[in-house]
Write a protein that holds these residues in place. Sequence first.
Motif, short mmCIF file in Angstrom:
data_model
loop_
_atom_site.label_atom_id
_atom_site.label_comp_id
_atom_site.label_asym_id
_atom_site.label_seq_id
_atom_site.Cartn_x
_atom_site.Cartn_y
_atom_site.Cartn_z
N GLY A 173 0.79 -1.23 0.00
CA GLY A 173 0.00 0.00 0.00
C GLY A 173 0.82 1.27 0.00
N GLN A 174 2.11 1.18 -0.35
CA GLN A 174 2.94 2.38 -0.34
C GLN A 174 2.49 3.42 -1.35
OE1 GLN A 174 3.94 -0.79 -0.44
NE2 GLN A 174 6.01 -1.11 0.38
N ASP A 175 1.75 3.01 -2.37
CA ASP A 175 1.32 3.94 -3.42
C ASP A 175 -0.09 4.48 -3.19
OD1 ASP A 175 0.23 1.44 -3.74
OD2 ASP A 175 0.23 1.51 -5.93
N GLU A 176 -0.67 4.18 -2.04
CA GLU A 176 -2.04 4.61 -1.77
C GLU A 176 -2.08 5.96 -1.07
OE1 GLU A 176 -4.49 2.99 -2.93
OE2 GLU A 176 -3.74 0.95 -3.25
N ARG B 205 -3.46 8.54 1.69
CA ARG B 205 -3.67 8.23 3.11
C ARG B 205 -5.12 7.85 3.40
NH1 ARG B 205 -0.72 11.42 8.00
NH2 ARG B 205 -1.52 10.15 9.72
N HIS B 206 -6.07 8.56 2.82
CA HIS B 206 -7.49 8.26 3.06
C HIS B 206 -7.84 6.88 2.52
CE1 HIS B 206 -11.78 8.89 3.52
NE2 HIS B 206 -11.97 8.59 2.24
N ASP B 207 -7.37 6.58 1.32
CA ASP B 207 -7.65 5.27 0.72
C ASP B 207 -6.98 4.16 1.53
OD1 ASP B 207 -9.05 6.57 -1.25
OD2 ASP B 207 -7.43 6.47 -2.73
N PHE B 208 -5.77 4.42 1.97
CA PHE B 208 -5.03 3.42 2.74
C PHE B 208 -5.81 3.03 4.00
CE2 PHE B 208 -1.81 2.11 5.84
CZ PHE B 208 -1.06 1.20 5.12
N ALA B 209 -6.37 4.02 4.69
CA ALA B 209 -7.13 3.74 5.90
C ALA B 209 -8.36 2.89 5.60
CB ALA B 209 -7.54 5.05 6.57
N GLN B 210 -9.02 3.17 4.48
CA GLN B 210 -10.19 2.38 4.11
C GLN B 210 -9.81 0.95 3.73
OE1 GLN B 210 -12.06 4.89 1.05
NE2 GLN B 210 -13.58 5.53 2.59
N LEU B 211 -8.68 0.80 3.06
CA LEU B 211 -8.21 -0.54 2.71
C LEU B 211 -7.88 -1.36 3.95
CD1 LEU B 211 -5.95 0.22 -0.38
CD2 LEU B 211 -8.31 -0.60 -0.36
#
Length: 209
Positions: A174-177, A179-185
Amino acid sequence: MGHARDSRYAARSQDDLLRLLATQPFAWLVSAGGEDAAFTPLPLRAECDAQGRLVALRGHVARRNPHVARLRRDGRAQALVMGPHAYVSPSWLDDRTQAPSWNYAAAVFELDVVVSEEEADIRAELDALVTQMEAGRPRAWSLQEMGERYARLATGVTALRGDVRAVRATFKLGQDEARHDFAQLLLGLQAGGEDELVAWMRDFAGDAA
């Protein structure tokens, strides 16, 4: 591994490789090419030198396995280690135009393998593997508890040591996500029970998680 060429997904240090080997010790040992190509799933352990540098992988294999003869003829082999992994669904995101993906940790170790049927080498390898795998267990078991049965079973085992020539590793976590998307993932993966993968993702994200 296609992502191995992307520096975003590289191991941050040797510690990531050692963690991968410690938590996912069951690997494929591959000797490709030729009529006696061989592929064996087996547990492997990391061996580090006095300075803490990874220098070899150790393991054991059944003496009757044809892979042993291949390794005696040609010790060049690869160890394929697959860590935690999971499908990443766009359904977890506010932005449903994004594409699905797969997050994972994996490594390929290029090895020069030597096999041994010396009793001391076999005993040392089996004892070390049991010690590693039993660590922290209630009523942890030890090799000595086999008693006389150990000597009979050990005759069917070959120890192996593979000098590490090179490593190619990918930690696509998830290094390319954003921050908001990362939290949802993370929430989506947690809901699916992918706790180990989530732990790796949080570790790689650091303060950004």
